[in-house]
Design an enzyme around this catalytic site. Sequence first.
Site, PDB file in Angstrom:
ATOM      1  N   HIS A  11       0.819  -1.209   0.000  1.00  0.00           N
ATOM      2  CA  HIS A  11       0.000   0.000   0.000  1.00  0.00           C
ATOM      3  C   HIS A  11       0.857   1.265   0.000  1.00  0.00           C
ATOM      4  O   HIS A  11       0.310   2.346   0.214  1.00  0.00           O
ATOM      5  CB  HIS A  11      -0.881   0.055   1.261  1.00  0.00           C
ATOM      6  N   GLN A  58      -0.950  -4.414  -8.693  1.00  0.00           N
ATOM      7  CA  GLN A  58      -2.265  -4.898  -9.128  1.00  0.00           C
ATOM      8  C   GLN A  58      -3.149  -3.718  -9.528  1.00  0.00           C
ATOM      9  O   GLN A  58      -2.819  -2.560  -9.263  1.00  0.00           O
ATOM     10  CB  GLN A  58      -2.874  -5.728  -7.983  1.00  0.00           C
ATOM     11  N   LYS A  96      -3.884  -0.534  -7.396  1.00  0.00           N
ATOM     12  CA  LYS A  96      -2.769   0.105  -6.699  1.00  0.00           C
ATOM     13  C   LYS A  96      -2.429   1.476  -7.287  1.00  0.00           C
ATOM     14  O   LYS A  96      -2.810   1.810  -8.401  1.00  0.00           O
ATOM     15  CB  LYS A  96      -1.544  -0.798  -6.717  1.00  0.00           C
TER      16      LYS A  96
END
Length: 400
Positions: free
Chosen positions: A174, A197, A200
């Site tokens: 993150h 991904q 993101k």
Amino acid sequence: MAELLTDRLAIHGGAPVRAVDKSWPQWPIVGDEERRALLEVFNSGKWWYGERVAQFEAAYALFQDARFCVTCNSGTAAAEIGIQALGFGPGDEVIVPAYTFIATASSVARMGATPVFVDVDESWCIDPAAVEAAITPRTKAIVPVHFGSRVADMDRLNALADKHGLVVMEDACHSWGSKWKGKGTGALGRCGVFSFQMSKNMTAGEGGAILTDDEELADRCRAISNCGRSKGGAWYGHDLIGTNARMTEFAAAVLSAQLERLEEQTLYRERMGAILNEELAGVEGLVPQPGDERMTRRAYHLYPFRLDEKAFGCSRERFVEAARAEGMSLTAGYPVPLYNQPVFERLRGDTPAPSCPVTEDLCTRSGVWFNHSQLLSPEEDIRLIAKAYRKIKDHVSELA
């Protein structure tokens, strides 16, 4: 009459703060940079694990203040490779937060080690006190998650690791761009793993990376991701049990283009997050995820906040419903602690579930978030988010 409609909650027929059919910034953001890069790779005929991958790895390591970057095809693969490269397996315990995506813990289990779930604290990140209480002679590693791009307390976690002879592997999936005391996440411990991904802050649809300042560990991660081939070895020489987790040249081309605009986007999200924090400071019962003065840049993958239903005056579910009617986009987040996912309930057997009251509260009562793309909105829309939440607070008795 128009004033009355404007003043009423939209869920009860009033005018919404923001038109419900007005979209928030779409994600991903792409442009000619990605198109040109993809076309160059396509026309080159060199699609496989070559120059583009190497260029992106060097650029991303530099961006995150790390010495080495090893790419792979997903954040989950990055976590599994990291656990394997660090040498953890059957009989070893790895401490993970109970409030996180499943890959944080499943990567440990898939390598044969045992994930030990501990609570998070008010930061939404792993609680160092809970970590210390969970350490046993079998503990080998700590995997903090920088939840929502808020960096976990790496000072305390590294001190615990040093004291007990443990390894820290950051789940930095993150936190592209977040910094702790001026250094990017990913190499704040022994190594760190990232995801690219679709959801993101930089993405190629899928993709992952492992960062470290340890050259030997980087080489081992590279070997594992590349079918067990060690650096300098023969092409058909396989020194390790590895896998094929290589990144394609197409993915690296897209990520290189995404990286070019990441700095600007990160600084903008950080500024909008600060504005929203200030706007919500006086709303009783809404508590934004706190920062930390040691965190010198915050990337904001999510904007998380807690709703105290007693102080605010309604349940989280009613708040989310009312906010959506006002044109907001948000979610209650993870519905259950990770240890209560069916797979981990089966693995636990008759052993009682751990006690993680903050995680339980986030999952069942208080946790709310919206994603990073909304923080790329114009400033007036950011202020409308706060206006909608204040409107709900002002009329909360209607939601009881």
